[in-house]
Design a protein around this motif. Structure first.
Motif, mmCIF file in Angstrom:
data_model
loop_
_atom_site.group_PDB
_atom_site.id
_atom_site.type_symbol
_atom_site.label_atom_id
_atom_site.label_comp_id
_atom_site.label_asym_id
_atom_site.label_seq_id
_atom_site.Cartn_x
_atom_site.Cartn_y
_atom_site.Cartn_z
ATOM 1 N N ALA A 1 -32.162 34.139 26.699
ATOM 2 C CA ALA A 1 -32.155 35.382 27.468
ATOM 3 C C ALA A 1 -31.383 35.216 28.776
ATOM 4 N N VAL A 2 -31.598 34.100 29.464
ATOM 5 C CA VAL A 2 -30.903 33.856 30.733
ATOM 6 C C VAL A 2 -29.409 33.691 30.501
ATOM 7 N N LEU A 3 -29.024 32.932 29.482
ATOM 8 C CA LEU A 3 -27.594 32.716 29.237
ATOM 9 C C LEU A 3 -26.889 34.007 28.831
ATOM 10 N N ARG A 4 -27.564 34.860 28.092
ATOM 11 C CA ARG A 4 -26.946 36.146 27.747
ATOM 12 C C ARG A 4 -26.774 37.009 28.994
ATOM 13 N N ALA A 5 -27.782 37.022 29.861
ATOM 14 C CA ALA A 5 -27.672 37.798 31.094
ATOM 15 C C ALA A 5 -26.567 37.246 31.990
ATOM 16 N N PHE A 6 -26.510 35.924 32.113
ATOM 17 C CA PHE A 6 -25.470 35.310 32.936
ATOM 18 C C PHE A 6 -24.088 35.498 32.315
ATOM 19 N N GLY A 7 -24.030 35.456 30.990
ATOM 20 C CA GLY A 7 -22.767 35.691 30.312
ATOM 21 C C GLY A 7 -22.224 37.078 30.602
ATOM 22 N N ASP A 8 -23.112 38.069 30.639
ATOM 23 C CA ASP A 8 -22.695 39.436 30.959
ATOM 24 C C ASP A 8 -22.106 39.512 32.360
ATOM 25 N N ILE A 9 -22.748 38.845 33.312
ATOM 26 C CA ILE A 9 -22.265 38.862 34.697
ATOM 27 C C ILE A 9 -20.908 38.178 34.786
ATOM 28 N N ALA A 10 -20.807 36.972 34.234
ATOM 29 C CA ALA A 10 -19.567 36.196 34.333
ATOM 30 C C ALA A 10 -18.407 36.924 33.662
ATOM 31 N N ALA A 11 -18.693 37.615 32.566
ATOM 32 C CA ALA A 11 -17.638 38.283 31.811
ATOM 33 C C ALA A 11 -16.948 39.370 32.628
ATOM 34 N N THR A 12 -17.653 39.959 33.574
ATOM 35 C CA THR A 12 -17.037 41.006 34.391
ATOM 36 C C THR A 12 -15.949 40.440 35.292
ATOM 37 N N TYR A 13 -15.970 39.121 35.496
ATOM 38 C CA TYR A 13 -14.945 38.459 36.309
ATOM 39 C C TYR A 13 -13.974 37.647 35.449
ATOM 40 N N GLY A 14 -14.116 37.752 34.125
ATOM 41 C CA GLY A 14 -13.253 36.999 33.224
ATOM 42 C C GLY A 14 -13.546 35.511 33.203
ATOM 43 N N VAL A 15 -14.808 35.136 33.410
ATOM 44 C CA VAL A 15 -15.223 33.736 33.547
ATOM 45 C C VAL A 15 -16.232 33.385 32.465
ATOM 46 N N LYS A 16 -16.255 32.109 32.069
ATOM 47 C CA LYS A 16 -17.175 31.623 31.050
ATOM 48 C C LYS A 16 -18.360 30.884 31.686
ATOM 49 N N ILE A 17 -19.422 30.773 30.898
ATOM 50 C CA ILE A 17 -20.616 30.021 31.288
ATOM 51 C C ILE A 17 -20.697 28.749 30.448
ATOM 52 N N ALA A 18 -20.861 27.605 31.129
ATOM 53 C CA ALA A 18 -21.030 26.319 30.446
ATOM 54 C C ALA A 18 -22.425 25.787 30.757
ATOM 55 N N PHE A 19 -23.242 25.681 29.732
ATOM 56 C CA PHE A 19 -24.650 25.284 29.870
ATOM 57 C C PHE A 19 -24.776 23.769 29.734
ATOM 58 N N GLU A 20 -25.344 23.129 30.765
ATOM 59 C CA GLU A 20 -25.485 21.669 30.761
ATOM 60 C C GLU A 20 -26.956 21.275 30.670
ATOM 61 N N PHE A 21 -27.336 20.640 29.573
ATOM 62 C CA PHE A 21 -28.703 20.117 29.464
ATOM 63 C C PHE A 21 -28.815 18.843 30.300
#
Length: 278
Positions: A125-145
Motif C-alpha cells: 500500500a505504501v509503495l503504491r501511494a509513493f509510486g503515485d507521488i513520484a510518477a507526477t515528477y517522472g521519478v521511480k521508487i526503489a525499495f531497499e530491504f
C-alpha cells in the motif's frame, strides 16, 4: 550475453564527511559515471544554492545523478507518515529537475505481533501511494530491504514478493549485498527476480562476524570480506541484469580516509570482485 554491471556509481554514504559538491567531483575525477546523492548533503547544498545550480553542476561534471537516498521508515510510521510523504515529494521534485531517475525508500521496524501477510499488505500500500507521488515528477521508487533484526522486510525473498505484488514499472528493488547477507537471503533467490525491476545494486563486503552482531560499521571494500561476489554476479547475470553497481560502504573508519583515494581504491576493488573489465 553482455558483460554484467556496465557502469559503476559512487554513493554519498561512502564519503559521508564530504559535501555534495565534493561527491560530484569524486565521481568525475575517479571515473564514476553515476552518483547516488545522500539526502542530508542535498539539503545542506540547497541552503546556499538552487536546484538549478545543482542541475548545472551535474551537467558540467558529466556525472549523472542516479538516486537520492533515502526516505526512511516508510512503513509502520504512524503519525510520522506525513513527514515521509513530505520528504518524498521534496526529493521527487528535485530529482525531476536535475534528471535523477530514482528515490530510494526503506521500510520501518516491524511492530510486535504483526504477521508476514500484514507486512506485505502494509508495504504494498505504501509503495503504491509513493509510486503515485513520484510518477507526477517522472521519478521511480526503489525499495531497499534491510537485513537488520527488527526491520519489517529483511530478505530479498519477501522484498521481491512485495514489489511483484505492487506490479508497477516505476517501482522496483534495491539489493544491497551487505543487507542480503545480514538478513539471510539465499543466493538462489536472485534468480527469482525480474531484472528489469532491479533498479540499483549496492555493493560492499562484510566482516566475518555472526549476522546478529553486524552493523553498517562492519562493511568492507568488495573482495575484502566473506561475501561471495562471484556467485552474486553469476546469479544476477543469469537474470539478464547488466545495468550498474553502486558502491555503498557506510563504514566510519573509511570516512577518515581521503575520499578521492578511497573512491579510487573502491573502484578497483569492485571491478576485481565483480569481474568488471577496467
Amino acid at each position: 550475453m553482455k558483460e554484467v554491471f556496465m557502469q559503476l556509481s559512487w554513493n554519498g554514504a561512502s564519503s559521508m564527511k564530504a559535501d555534495l559538491e565534493t561527491d560530484i567531483e569524486i565521481a568525475r575525477r575517479v571515473g564514476y559515471p553515476l552518483l547516488e546523492i545522500w539526502g542530508a548533503k542535498l539539503r545542506h547544498y540547497l541552503q546556499g544554492n538552487s536546484v538549478l545550480d545543482l542541475a548545472d553542476r551535474f551537467r558540467e561534471s558529466g556525472v549523472k545523478p542516479l538516486s537520492i537516498n533515502a526516505v526512511d521508515k516508510t512503513t509502520y510510521s504512524g503519525k510520522d507518515f506525513a513527514d515521509g510523504e513530505k520528504t518524498l515529494r521534496e526529493f521527487a521534485f528535485i530529482a525531476g529537475e536535475i534528471g535523477c531517475e530514482t528515490i530510494v525508500v526503506v521500510p520501518g521496524r516491524r511492530p510486535p505481533g504483526v504477521t508476514d501477510n500484514e507486512v506485505k499488505d502494509e508495504t504494498v500500500a505504501v509503495l503504491r501511494a509513493f509510486g503515485d507521488i513520484a510518477a507526477t515528477y517522472g521519478v521511480k521508487i526503489a525499495f531497499e530491504f534491510l537485513g537488520f533484526p527488527g526491520c519489517s522486510v529483511r530478505t530479498l525473498e519477501k522484498a521481491w514478493d512485495i514489489v511483484a505484488e505492487v506490479d508497477r514499472p516505476d517501482v522496483g528493488l534495491v539489493i544491497d549485498t551487505f543487507h542480503f547477507h545480514v538478513g539471510g537471503s539465499q543466493l538462489g533467490s536472485l534468480r527469482r527476480i525480474d531484472s528489469s525491476k532491479l533498479f540499483i545494486l549496492h555493493v560492499s563486503d562484510c566482516e566475518d562476524r555472526p549476522a546478529a552482531q553486524l552493523q553498517d560499521a562492519h562493511r568492507l571494500l568488495p573482495g575484502s570480506g566473506i561475501l561471495q561476489f562471484k556467485r552474486i554476479a553469476d546469479e544476477l547475470k543469469a537474470t539478464g541484469y547488466d545495468r550498474l553497481a553502486s558502491i555503498e560502504l557506510f563504514r566510519p573508519e573509511y570516512w577518515e580516509r581521503d575520499p578521492f583515494e578511497l573512491a579510487a581504491a573502491a573502484k578497483t576493488a569492485t571491478q576485481k570482485a565483480l569481474g568488471i573489465p577496467e
